[in-house]
Design an enzyme around this catalytic site. Structure first.
Site, PDB file in Angstrom:
ATOM      1  N   HIS A 279      88.771 -44.266  49.976  1.00 51.22           N
ATOM      2  CA  HIS A 279      88.609 -44.926  51.274  1.00 51.22           C
ATOM      3  C   HIS A 279      88.783 -46.332  51.376  1.00 51.22           C
ATOM      4  O   HIS A 279      87.870 -46.996  50.579  1.00 51.22           O
ATOM      5  CB  HIS A 279      87.482 -44.316  52.163  1.00 51.22           C
ATOM      6  CG  HIS A 279      87.844 -44.456  53.835  1.00 51.22           C
ATOM      7  ND1 HIS A 279      87.551 -45.541  54.357  1.00 51.22           N
ATOM      8  CD2 HIS A 279      88.272 -43.571  54.521  1.00 51.22           C
ATOM      9  CE1 HIS A 279      88.120 -45.383  55.642  1.00 51.22           C
ATOM     10  NE2 HIS A 279      88.495 -43.948  55.756  1.00 51.22           N
ATOM     11  N   ASP A 333      88.657 -35.868  54.795  1.00 54.12           N
ATOM     12  CA  ASP A 333      89.658 -34.733  54.781  1.00 54.12           C
ATOM     13  C   ASP A 333      89.162 -33.790  53.635  1.00 54.12           C
ATOM     14  O   ASP A 333      89.771 -33.026  53.388  1.00 54.12           O
ATOM     15  CB  ASP A 333      91.093 -35.417  54.250  1.00 54.12           C
ATOM     16  CG  ASP A 333      91.718 -36.157  55.467  1.00 54.12           C
ATOM     17  OD1 ASP A 333      91.354 -35.690  56.386  1.00 54.12           O
ATOM     18  OD2 ASP A 333      92.568 -36.914  55.294  1.00 54.12           O
TER      19      ASP A 333
END
Ligand code: CMC
Length: 396
Positions: A279, A333
């Site tokens: 991320h 996710d």
């Protein structure tokens, strides 16, 4: 400062000005593109707040619509405000038969994110008139979008199976109604509660790609349906919302726990991205992944275990030694697909569900953008040809 030479190549810095040229940051990494009071991410501590409230507390204590209200208007609603808001959203859940008919002409094999983007944009045909300085218009657009996006996602699911979409149920809360429209069965209360918590933790995440896209679109003062449609298109990509589908495919490709280490080593050696990992903001495990993992375990306790979960945990464990030193850990996710799979949701609806939730964040940013608007128009560093002579076709 010297006057720039009009004969110089376009974009070439004026003589002596090179040292003042802003540094180019691919992907705008670390470049503040707006000021915002909506959401804060502490990527080193793994902490996420919406309007100052811990997202984990909201996931445990709030509802999606209450959180959406908080995000969009900045304060938790009073009981009366919440009741009115929930009632308005409930009253606007139905979509015009024209939109349903339009969706029936979409190819059944098309991706539901494309169907959602087209349907969201079509709302502008019905409710276009822009009155962006009118709070009632803003309220109405927020209500409509939050109300109708889930209906459109569920409608496409039934239509592509060859069925007519079913009408929303006014007696069911937001999350339960969506699961009902999708499956034609009233969901178990625990499943609905967990799904609502999933919507809360996906509702907002500062200036990610789709929210940036929403703000850029908003800054042109177009209508809010175009804002949400552009954000849906941006969310669809595999580096953004689309990764949740790919995580399950990856787990299935790995197949068994003894294959995790060789599979990861090969993928890393081939410089493949491990889906559901990494991320831009977090250098630790994404706090939303922590929450989703807990929600997944609650679901498994109640409705039975999923062996893919054991495999996912093994991937997380092995990846920690390979990718952890680079600050690459599971993101939102990684576990969301396992939750949705247990809820019986088809895989290609995972990203549309992300869009249902993130509509709250996009609308909060739309409203904030309108409050202090200046059209986005960044500059570029030109790297093309210097001015050159036209060559006629026959001479090329
Ligand atoms: N697997 C392996 N290596 C990775 C991964 C990954 N998932 N993510 C980043 N890296 C490596 C990358 O190869 C690069 O290494 P090097 O410096 O040696 O070239 C370094 O980490 C920096 O990567 P980057 O792609 O420049 O990082 P970024 O901040 O631009 O990208 C990201 C962030 C989320 C796009 C990226 O981590 C990624 O592609 N992850 C996989 C897709 C994914 O799970 N997306 C969902 C994101 S969270 C939900 C959302 O926001 O929608």
């Amino acid at each position: 400062m010297p006057v720039s030479d009009p004969a110089a190549a376009p974009g070439a810095p004026a003589e002596g000005a090179a040292s003042h040229a802003p540094a180019f940051r691919p992907g705008l990494e670390g470049v503040p593109a707006t000021q915002s009071a909506i959401c804060d991410i502490d990527g080193r501590q793994g902490h996420l707040t919406y309007r100052g409230y811990d997202a984990a507390i909201l996931a445990a204590q709030s509802t999606f619509l209450e959180t959406a209200y908080l995000l969009i208007w900045g304060e938790l609603p009073t009981a009366l405000q919440l009741r009115d808001f929930e009632h308005e959203v409930q009253m606007h859940r139905r979509v015009s038969f024209r939109i349903r008919d339009m969706m029936k002409s979409f190819p059944a094999q098309g991706h539901p994110m494309d169907a959602l983007q087209a349907s969201a944009a079509s709302l502008g045909l019905f409710y276009s008139r822009r009155a962006l300085d009118n709070p009632e218009y803003i309220y109405g657009a927020v209500v409509r979008l939050l109300a109708k996006i889930p209906t459109m996602v569920a409608a496409f699911q039934l239509i592509r199976k060859g069925q007519d979409p079913i009408q929303p149920r006014d007696d069911l809360p937001y999350a339960a109604n969506f699961l009902y429209m999708l499956t034609e069965r009233e969901p178990d209360p625990l499943a609905a509660r967990i799904f609502d918590a999933c919507l809360i933790i996906h509702a907002e995440h500062s200036l990610n790609a789709s929210t940036f896209s929403a703000r850029v679109t908003a800054s042109t003062l177009t209508d809010p349906y175009a804002v949400v449609a552009s954000a849906v298109g941006t969310l669809a990509g595999p580096l953004h919302g689309g990764a949740n589908e790919d995580v399950l495919a990856m787990l299935e490709a790995i197949g068994s726990e003894d294959q995790v280490a060789p599979w990861l080593d090969r993928a890393i050696a081939e410089r493949q991205k491990i889906m559901g990992f990494g991320h831009r903001e977090y250098k630790v495990k994404d706090p939303r992944a922590v929450i989703l993992q807990r929600l997944a375990e609650q679901l498994f306790d109640r409705f039975g275990h999923d062996p893919l979960y054991d495999l996912a945990r093994k991937v997380e464990e092995v990846a920690a030694s390979r990718l952890g030193p680079k600050g690459i850990y599971p993101n939102v996710d990684f576990y969301s697909g396992l939750v949705y799979r247990k809820l019986g949701i088809p895989r290609d609806l995972f990203t549309p569900i992300f869009a249902i939730a993130r509509t709250a964040g996009w609308l909060a940013h739309w409203k904030e953008q309108l409050g202090a608007n200046r059209i986005f128009r960044p500059s570029q560093i030109y790297t093309g040809a210097v001015p050159r002579e036209w060559t006629p076709l026959e001479a090329r």
